[in-house]
Motif scaffolding. Structure first.
Motif, mmCIF file in Angstrom:
data_model
loop_
_atom_site.group_PDB
_atom_site.id
_atom_site.type_symbol
_atom_site.label_atom_id
_atom_site.label_comp_id
_atom_site.label_asym_id
_atom_site.label_seq_id
_atom_site.Cartn_x
_atom_site.Cartn_y
_atom_site.Cartn_z
ATOM 1 N N LYS A 181 37.687 53.632 38.264
ATOM 2 C CA LYS A 181 38.539 52.649 38.234
ATOM 3 C C LYS A 181 39.374 52.314 39.491
ATOM 4 C CE LYS A 181 40.683 52.985 34.475
ATOM 5 N NZ LYS A 181 41.968 52.731 33.117
ATOM 6 N N GLU A 182 39.851 53.373 39.930
ATOM 7 C CA GLU A 182 40.877 53.242 40.989
ATOM 8 C C GLU A 182 40.188 52.844 42.220
ATOM 9 O OE1 GLU A 182 42.579 57.426 40.768
ATOM 10 O OE2 GLU A 182 44.087 56.677 39.420
ATOM 11 N N LEU A 183 38.997 53.635 42.444
ATOM 12 C CA LEU A 183 38.084 53.224 43.744
ATOM 13 C C LEU A 183 37.634 51.705 43.830
ATOM 14 C CD1 LEU A 183 36.630 54.390 46.055
ATOM 15 C CD2 LEU A 183 34.573 54.917 44.713
ATOM 16 N N VAL A 184 37.337 51.294 42.563
ATOM 17 C CA VAL A 184 36.789 49.894 42.441
ATOM 18 C C VAL A 184 37.978 49.010 43.011
ATOM 19 C CG1 VAL A 184 35.868 48.112 40.930
ATOM 20 C CG2 VAL A 184 34.884 50.236 40.950
ATOM 21 N N LYS A 185 39.216 49.119 42.204
ATOM 22 C CA LYS A 185 40.340 48.424 42.461
ATOM 23 C C LYS A 185 40.824 48.605 43.954
ATOM 24 C CE LYS A 185 43.054 48.788 38.204
ATOM 25 N NZ LYS A 185 44.487 49.338 37.426
ATOM 26 N N VAL A 190 28.862 47.219 41.030
ATOM 27 C CA VAL A 190 29.014 48.545 40.846
ATOM 28 C C VAL A 190 27.668 48.776 40.254
ATOM 29 C CG1 VAL A 190 29.902 50.471 39.854
ATOM 30 C CG2 VAL A 190 31.487 48.728 40.858
ATOM 31 N N ILE A 191 26.732 49.558 41.039
ATOM 32 C CA ILE A 191 25.367 49.897 40.419
ATOM 33 C C ILE A 191 25.628 51.593 40.217
ATOM 34 C CG2 ILE A 191 23.027 50.494 41.030
ATOM 35 C CD1 ILE A 191 23.426 48.083 43.245
ATOM 36 N N ILE A 192 25.383 51.837 38.904
ATOM 37 C CA ILE A 192 25.254 53.223 38.364
ATOM 38 C C ILE A 192 23.824 53.561 38.310
ATOM 39 C CG2 ILE A 192 26.103 54.846 36.424
ATOM 40 C CD1 ILE A 192 28.432 52.848 36.177
ATOM 41 N N GLY A 250 31.535 39.269 35.602
ATOM 42 C CA GLY A 250 32.079 39.749 34.424
ATOM 43 C C GLY A 250 31.241 40.200 33.357
ATOM 44 N N GLU A 251 30.045 40.634 33.775
ATOM 45 C CA GLU A 251 28.970 41.042 32.954
ATOM 46 C C GLU A 251 28.342 42.333 33.205
ATOM 47 O OE1 GLU A 251 25.820 38.254 32.062
ATOM 48 O OE2 GLU A 251 27.398 36.752 31.105
ATOM 49 N N HIS A 252 27.583 42.976 32.394
ATOM 50 C CA HIS A 252 26.812 44.023 32.910
ATOM 51 C C HIS A 252 25.303 44.023 32.436
ATOM 52 C CE1 HIS A 252 27.335 45.324 28.650
ATOM 53 N NE2 HIS A 252 28.594 45.200 28.720
ATOM 54 N N SER A 253 24.353 44.641 33.344
ATOM 55 C CA SER A 253 23.031 44.629 33.071
ATOM 56 C C SER A 253 22.485 45.920 33.289
ATOM 57 C CB SER A 253 22.228 43.533 34.099
ATOM 58 O OG SER A 253 22.624 43.744 35.380
ATOM 59 N N GLU A 311 32.652 48.007 29.976
ATOM 60 C CA GLU A 311 33.340 46.888 29.866
ATOM 61 C C GLU A 311 34.767 46.943 30.166
ATOM 62 O OE1 GLU A 311 32.635 45.682 25.742
ATOM 63 O OE2 GLU A 311 30.647 45.353 26.210
ATOM 64 N N ARG A 312 35.391 47.963 29.857
ATOM 65 C CA ARG A 312 36.860 48.437 30.379
ATOM 66 C C ARG A 312 36.720 48.462 31.968
ATOM 67 N NH1 ARG A 312 39.202 53.929 28.423
ATOM 68 N NH2 ARG A 312 40.731 53.120 29.816
ATOM 69 N N LEU A 313 35.724 49.157 32.506
ATOM 70 C CA LEU A 313 35.850 49.099 34.056
ATOM 71 C C LEU A 313 35.841 47.728 34.668
ATOM 72 C CD1 LEU A 313 35.503 50.755 36.458
ATOM 73 C CD2 LEU A 313 32.982 50.318 36.141
ATOM 74 N N ILE A 314 35.238 46.765 33.848
ATOM 75 C CA ILE A 314 35.355 45.236 34.251
ATOM 76 C C ILE A 314 36.731 44.968 33.926
ATOM 77 C CG2 ILE A 314 34.433 43.159 34.050
ATOM 78 C CD1 ILE A 314 31.736 44.377 33.264
ATOM 79 N N ALA A 315 37.146 44.990 32.827
ATOM 80 C CA ALA A 315 38.491 44.209 32.315
ATOM 81 C C ALA A 315 39.778 44.986 32.944
ATOM 82 C CB ALA A 315 38.642 44.669 30.825
ATOM 83 N N GLU A 316 39.615 46.207 33.741
ATOM 84 C CA GLU A 316 40.927 46.724 34.102
ATOM 85 C C GLU A 316 40.649 46.979 35.622
ATOM 86 O OE1 GLU A 316 41.310 50.466 32.036
ATOM 87 O OE2 GLU A 316 41.282 49.498 30.159
ATOM 88 N N THR A 317 39.629 46.292 36.240
ATOM 89 C CA THR A 317 39.612 46.458 37.932
ATOM 90 C C THR A 317 39.694 45.002 38.049
ATOM 91 O OG1 THR A 317 37.234 46.813 37.763
ATOM 92 C CG2 THR A 317 38.523 48.572 37.846
ATOM 93 N N ASN A 318 38.427 44.407 38.071
ATOM 94 C CA ASN A 318 38.061 43.073 38.570
ATOM 95 C C ASN A 318 37.222 42.273 37.520
ATOM 96 O OD1 ASN A 318 36.977 40.925 40.015
ATOM 97 N ND2 ASN A 318 35.994 41.910 41.440
#
Length: 284
Positions: A151-155, A162-164, A58-61, A190-197
């Motif tokens: 988002k749809e892909l991660v879900k 996920v690495i960008i 649930g974090e990002h680095s 943070e939305r990507l995390i909250a709204e997917t996994n």
């Protein structure tokens, strides 16, 4: 009868008090809980870090460095360790489903992945790479279409990491030097995390500025991100250093590595196709 009268053939009519035309708004309080509930929390189901001491759920680095500092090499090595569950610089790794969004030099990273996974087979979506070179996660108004697609892909594939690679290639026409734009970008992450996994970890690969070892762009980026790792080229190899970690130790050298050239095949002219991979170095 009181409050009653006969009309239209003897039907009874009752007087009903008029209801107020305006309704009282329902209270919409933020959720709270007493801190006492934290005293005896059950940690037995906590699966621990994704990578011991480095990557948390649930974090990002941010993993950043100068050009040719070994950032992408190291990140691809990390991605392989995540997908296989192999140790990463002597640290325990939880096997994870990984999506690598390599937005720079796709031919280069495809060769490196090919070398890393020469003798390894994965189940579907255990280690995927995005076949796109443009991924705009932030736009000035409204939700960026690419963000919605991601988002749809991660879900759909239930990725754990996920690495960008890189921030610049996913930043759209916004300004890295703007603190507002940098804040908005990390709010999207943070939305990507909250709204997917909600256990998802997002790794952002970024560059340093022209001078020094700070992350390029607005200073708010360093405030927004939860962990920071600086990758540096040395005279005898490479190292990466933990500059920030909100929930763990920071300000120390995490690991050292060198590169090894490997042959992954032959081209149409019968000549070797070469690339490089990471070899971890133990300096303890």
């Amino acid at each position: 009868m009181d409050n009653q009268e006969k009309f239209d053939g003897g039907l009874e009519r009752k007087e009903v008090p008029l209801k107020s035309e305006t309704k009282e708004p329902k209270a919409n309080f933020l959720k709270t809980a007493c801190v006492n509930s934290l005293k005896n929390m059950d940690w037995s189901k906590d699966e621990g870090d994704i990578v011991e001491g480095l990557l948390k759920e649930g974090e990002h680095s941010a993993w950043f460095g100068k050009r040719s500092s070994g950032k992408t090499l190291l990140i691809l090595h990390l991605a392989k360790c995540l997908a296989t569950g192999d140790p990463f610089f002597n640290r325990d790794v939880r096997q994870s489903k990984v999506l690598y969004c390599g937005l720079e030099s796709p031919k280069g990273y495809q060769k490196r992945i090919s070398a890393l996974l020469k003798d390894t087979e994965f189940k579907d979506h255990q280690f995927d790479y995005l076949q796109e070179t443009l991924l705009t996660l932030l736009q000035k108004t409204g939700e960026a279409p690419d963000f919605k697609k991601l988002k749809e892909l991660v879900k759909a594939n239930a990725y754990d990491v996920v690495i960008i690679d890189t921030l610049a290639k996913s930043f759209g026409r916004n300004s890295e030097n703007s603190n507002d734009d940098m804040n908005a970008y990390f709010q999207q992450i943070e939305r990507l995390i909250a709204e997917t996994n909600k256990k998802l970890h997002v790794i952002i690969v970024h560059h340093t500025g022209h001078q020094g070892d700070n992350m390029r762009g607005g200073s708010s980026a360093e405030c927004s991100v939860e962990a920071m790792f600086l990758v540096k080229k040395l005279t005898d190899g490479f190292k990466f250093y933990c500059e920030k970690n909100k929930e763990d130790e920071a300000n120390y050298d995490v690991g050292f590595f060198k590169t090894e050239q490997v042959v992954i095949g032959t081209n149409a002219k019968g000549k070797d196709v070469n690339t490089v991979i990471v070899n971890e170095v133990d300096k303890s």
